[in-house]
Design a protein around this motif. Sequence first.
Motif, PDB file in Angstrom:
ATOM      1  N   VAL A   1       0.817  -1.217   0.000  1.00 20.99           N
ATOM      2  CA  VAL A   1       0.000   0.000   0.000  1.00 20.99           C
ATOM      3  C   VAL A   1       0.852   1.268   0.000  1.00 20.99           C
ATOM      4  O   VAL A   1       0.429   2.307  -0.500  1.00 20.99           O
ATOM      5  CB  VAL A   1      -0.972   0.027   1.206  1.00 20.99           C
ATOM      6  CG1 VAL A   1      -2.011  -1.053   1.093  1.00 20.99           C
ATOM      7  CG2 VAL A   1      -0.215  -0.092   2.514  1.00 20.99           C
ATOM      8  N   GLY A   2       2.067   1.184   0.561  1.00 19.84           N
ATOM      9  CA  GLY A   2       2.933   2.354   0.561  1.00 19.84           C
ATOM     10  C   GLY A   2       3.276   2.820  -0.843  1.00 19.84           C
ATOM     11  O   GLY A   2       3.393   4.030  -1.103  1.00 19.84           O
ATOM     12  N   ILE A   3       3.415   1.877  -1.769  1.00 18.60           N
ATOM     13  CA  ILE A   3       3.698   2.227  -3.165  1.00 18.60           C
ATOM     14  C   ILE A   3       2.454   2.809  -3.821  1.00 18.60           C
ATOM     15  O   ILE A   3       2.527   3.802  -4.556  1.00 18.60           O
ATOM     16  CB  ILE A   3       4.190   0.985  -3.929  1.00 18.60           C
ATOM     17  CG1 ILE A   3       5.501   0.475  -3.319  1.00 18.60           C
ATOM     18  CG2 ILE A   3       4.367   1.296  -5.414  1.00 18.60           C
ATOM     19  CD1 ILE A   3       6.000  -0.818  -3.928  1.00 18.60           C
ATOM     20  N   VAL A   4       1.303   2.217  -3.558  1.00 11.03           N
ATOM     21  CA  VAL A   4       0.053   2.681  -4.175  1.00 11.03           C
ATOM     22  C   VAL A   4      -0.272   4.097  -3.694  1.00 11.03           C
ATOM     23  O   VAL A   4      -0.626   4.974  -4.496  1.00 11.03           O
ATOM     24  CB  VAL A   4      -1.107   1.717  -3.847  1.00 11.03           C
ATOM     25  CG1 VAL A   4      -2.411   2.236  -4.450  1.00 11.03           C
ATOM     26  CG2 VAL A   4      -0.801   0.325  -4.383  1.00 11.03           C
ATOM     27  N   THR A   5      -0.154   4.347  -2.394  1.00  8.72           N
ATOM     28  CA  THR A   5      -0.466   5.689  -1.889  1.00  8.72           C
ATOM     29  C   THR A   5       0.524   6.725  -2.414  1.00  8.72           C
ATOM     30  O   THR A   5       0.162   7.886  -2.618  1.00  8.72           O
ATOM     31  CB  THR A   5      -0.472   5.717  -0.350  1.00  8.72           C
ATOM     32  OG1 THR A   5       0.790   5.269   0.148  1.00  8.72           O
ATOM     33  CG2 THR A   5      -1.574   4.830   0.200  1.00  8.72           C
ATOM     34  N   ALA A   6       1.773   6.313  -2.637  1.00 10.07           N
ATOM     35  CA  ALA A   6       2.748   7.246  -3.207  1.00 10.07           C
ATOM     36  C   ALA A   6       2.371   7.612  -4.636  1.00 10.07           C
ATOM     37  O   ALA A   6       2.501   8.772  -5.049  1.00 10.07           O
ATOM     38  CB  ALA A   6       4.145   6.630  -3.161  1.00 10.07           C
ATOM     39  N   LEU A   7       1.908   6.638  -5.410  1.00  3.85           N
ATOM     40  CA  LEU A   7       1.492   6.914  -6.786  1.00  3.85           C
ATOM     41  C   LEU A   7       0.279   7.837  -6.825  1.00  3.85           C
ATOM     42  O   LEU A   7       0.132   8.649  -7.744  1.00  3.85           O
ATOM     43  CB  LEU A   7       1.179   5.597  -7.507  1.00  3.85           C
ATOM     44  CG  LEU A   7       2.374   4.673  -7.766  1.00  3.85           C
ATOM     45  CD1 LEU A   7       1.902   3.345  -8.350  1.00  3.85           C
ATOM     46  CD2 LEU A   7       3.370   5.342  -8.705  1.00  3.85           C
ATOM     47  N   ILE A   8      -0.591   7.727  -5.823  1.00  5.49           N
ATOM     48  CA  ILE A   8      -1.765   8.596  -5.753  1.00  5.49           C
ATOM     49  C   ILE A   8      -1.390   9.975  -5.213  1.00  5.49           C
ATOM     50  O   ILE A   8      -1.821  11.014  -5.719  1.00  5.49           O
ATOM     51  CB  ILE A   8      -2.852   7.963  -4.850  1.00  5.49           C
ATOM     52  CG1 ILE A   8      -3.357   6.655  -5.465  1.00  5.49           C
ATOM     53  CG2 ILE A   8      -4.010   8.929  -4.641  1.00  5.49           C
ATOM     54  CD1 ILE A   8      -4.272   5.871  -4.535  1.00  5.49           C
ATOM     55  N   GLY A   9      -0.557   9.986  -4.170  1.00  2.00           N
ATOM     56  CA  GLY A   9      -0.295  11.228  -3.458  1.00  2.00           C
ATOM     57  C   GLY A   9       0.710  12.147  -4.112  1.00  2.00           C
ATOM     58  O   GLY A   9       0.610  13.376  -3.959  1.00  2.00           O
ATOM     59  N   ALA A  10       1.690  11.610  -4.836  1.00  2.00           N
ATOM     60  CA  ALA A  10       2.724  12.463  -5.435  1.00  2.00           C
ATOM     61  C   ALA A  10       2.138  13.499  -6.401  1.00  2.00           C
ATOM     62  O   ALA A  10       2.455  14.690  -6.304  1.00  2.00           O
ATOM     63  CB  ALA A  10       3.785  11.608  -6.113  1.00  2.00           C
ATOM     64  N   PRO A  11       1.263  13.111  -7.348  1.00  2.00           N
ATOM     65  CA  PRO A  11       0.647  14.139  -8.201  1.00  2.00           C
ATOM     66  C   PRO A  11      -0.193  15.136  -7.418  1.00  2.00           C
ATOM     67  O   PRO A  11      -0.233  16.323  -7.754  1.00  2.00           O
ATOM     68  CB  PRO A  11      -0.218  13.321  -9.167  1.00  2.00           C
ATOM     69  CG  PRO A  11       0.339  11.943  -9.125  1.00  2.00           C
ATOM     70  CD  PRO A  11       0.846  11.761  -7.738  1.00  2.00           C
TER      71      PRO A  11
END
Length: 347
Positions: free
Chosen positions: A323-333
């Motif tokens: 989930v840490g990778i998924v939230t990073a992909l969502i949160g960075a933009p």
Amino acid sequence: MRPVTPPHQALAPTPWRSRSLNLSGLAGAFAILAVLCLLSVSIGTRTTSLSEIVAGLSGSNETIAEAAVSLRVPRTLLAVLAGAALGVAGCVMQGVTRNPLADPGILGVNTGAALAVVIGIAWFGMSDPQDFLWSGIVGAGLTAVFVYTIGSLGRDGATPLKLALAGTATAITFSSLVVAIILPRADIAGGIQSWQIGGVGGATLSRTLSILPVLGAGFAISLLSARKLNLLALGEDMATGLGERVAVARLTAAAGAILLCGAATAVCGPIAFVGLVVPHVCRLLAGVDYRWLLPFSALGGAGLLVAADILGRIVARPAEIDVGIVTALIGAPFFIWIVRARRVRAL
């Protein structure tokens, strides 16, 4: 120029219509979270039917599907608790610092908690989950104080941009220290590197329940600080004029956020951007009153982390994406959008 709400109106009770709409919104958010939890229990390498879910929830492990359900329940519970904790912690941090960029990850608090846990494992042989928990809380607290002190240096004090830069620099430095500590330790490197990504896989019911008292205290302190956060949003001078002790209000609210962030990080690893994305989205739904914003952020954070966990299982099936990778992909933009938007200077 946007009109400024008079102080007596900002502190007035929520109108009945707004209260009714917010209650409906909370009910809707809770229903969505319940559906996501049901999907989380049913979706994985092996998709399960409703009857198998019911059997698994009742404790039956006679089939592979029922055993899978019994393993997914603690994972889903951990995602709900950690997501709610990070959502509320981010909301409180944004209120305390009046910084739209505030987030346990961006301010380096998650990384500080992770560094404390890694030091405990590598240098002191720490293995008890309770030791992980308190190490994470101490690390989160010390890092929050350090970042705020660094960000307060200079003429303008703790501006949003300075806090974000100080937190980012601290997070990068602490991440490098974590790597430096675990590189010579091949015996613990694999487990720590996996934990450092941030995830809820492998959760057990006992470990999840062990953080409940700390999370309960963190949620209680944060919710009781809602009125103080409303006053802080008016500015330090106005809050002081209305009888609020600003330093005490900030310290109390920050303590709740640190408990939530430290406990979630100790169990799940450093998960970024949940505390950034969720409060901003919830403001569009509930407004700026923290008495409503904090419960919305709790449900929103829980829903986001459960949804991210489900998505991570689907896109890489039969493997998983943490989930840490998924939230990073969502949160960075989302972070880039906030930086470019008009709300960079103040909340």
